[in-house]
Design a protein around this motif. Structure first.
Motif, short mmCIF file in Angstrom:
data_model
loop_
_atom_site.label_atom_id
_atom_site.label_comp_id
_atom_site.label_asym_id
_atom_site.label_seq_id
_atom_site.Cartn_x
_atom_site.Cartn_y
_atom_site.Cartn_z
N THR A 67 0.81 -1.21 0.00
CA THR A 67 0.00 0.00 0.00
C THR A 67 0.85 1.27 0.00
O THR A 67 0.39 2.31 -0.46
N TYR A 68 2.06 1.18 0.49
CA TYR A 68 2.92 2.36 0.57
C TYR A 68 3.61 2.67 -0.75
O TYR A 68 3.68 3.83 -1.16
N VAL A 69 4.08 1.65 -1.43
CA VAL A 69 4.83 1.85 -2.68
C VAL A 69 4.02 2.57 -3.75
O VAL A 69 4.52 3.54 -4.34
N PRO A 70 2.76 2.18 -4.03
CA PRO A 70 2.03 2.92 -5.06
C PRO A 70 1.76 4.38 -4.71
O PRO A 70 1.54 5.20 -5.58
N ARG A 71 1.79 4.71 -3.44
CA ARG A 71 1.57 6.11 -3.07
C ARG A 71 2.86 6.93 -3.11
O ARG A 71 2.82 8.11 -3.41
N VAL A 72 3.98 6.32 -2.80
CA VAL A 72 5.24 7.05 -2.77
C VAL A 72 5.90 7.08 -4.14
O VAL A 72 6.55 8.06 -4.50
N LEU A 73 5.76 6.03 -4.90
CA LEU A 73 6.40 5.93 -6.21
C LEU A 73 6.07 7.12 -7.12
O LEU A 73 6.99 7.71 -7.71
N PRO A 74 4.82 7.51 -7.25
CA PRO A 74 4.55 8.67 -8.12
C PRO A 74 5.21 9.96 -7.62
O PRO A 74 5.61 10.80 -8.42
N LEU A 75 5.33 10.10 -6.31
CA LEU A 75 5.97 11.31 -5.78
C LEU A 75 7.45 11.37 -6.12
O LEU A 75 8.02 12.44 -6.31
N THR A 76 8.08 10.20 -6.16
CA THR A 76 9.51 10.17 -6.42
C THR A 76 9.84 10.12 -7.91
O THR A 76 10.86 10.64 -8.33
N VAL A 77 8.96 9.50 -8.70
CA VAL A 77 9.24 9.33 -10.13
C VAL A 77 8.72 10.51 -10.94
O VAL A 77 9.41 11.04 -11.80
#
Length: 105
Positions: free
Chosen positions: A20-30
């Motif tokens: 649940t954390y990766v799909p929310r953080v990934l767009p912020l970093t990529v």
């Protein structure tokens, strides 16, 4: 035996947090710009809920030890959720229905 259950619970919590954390953080970093695609935005919004349901829903039917009371509680939760009642109302009502059905059986 008990440590094995605790180990499994910790692993499940870690995996759920990761998924649940990766799909929310990934767009912020990529992606530096705002995501405009409605499909990708809705995917990122609903993924945590879908993962939580996939991990917990099968256990609903075995949690009470009686399939009839489990189905009654689940049906109550679905109906109240459909009418957009709050989480506390849905949970407490489902628990009450399970308790009453267990008393009747």
């Amino acid at each position: 035996m008990e440590s094995l259950d605790m180990k499994r619970a910790v692993i499940c919590i870690f995996l759920m947090a990761l998924v649940t954390y990766v799909p929310r953080v990934l767009p912020l970093t990529v992606f530096r710009k705002q995501i405009r695609s409605r499909y990708i935005r809705s995917f990122l919004d609903y993924t945590p809920y879908a993962v939580l349901v996939a991990m917990t829903f099968p256990d609903v039917f075995t949690s009470t030890g009686n399939l009839v009371s489990a189905l009654a509680g689940t049906a109550t939760a679905f109906v109240l959720s459909y009418y957009r009642k709050g989480l506390v109302t849905v949970a407490c009502s489902a628990i009450a229905v399970v308790y009453i059905v267990e008393l009747l059986l």
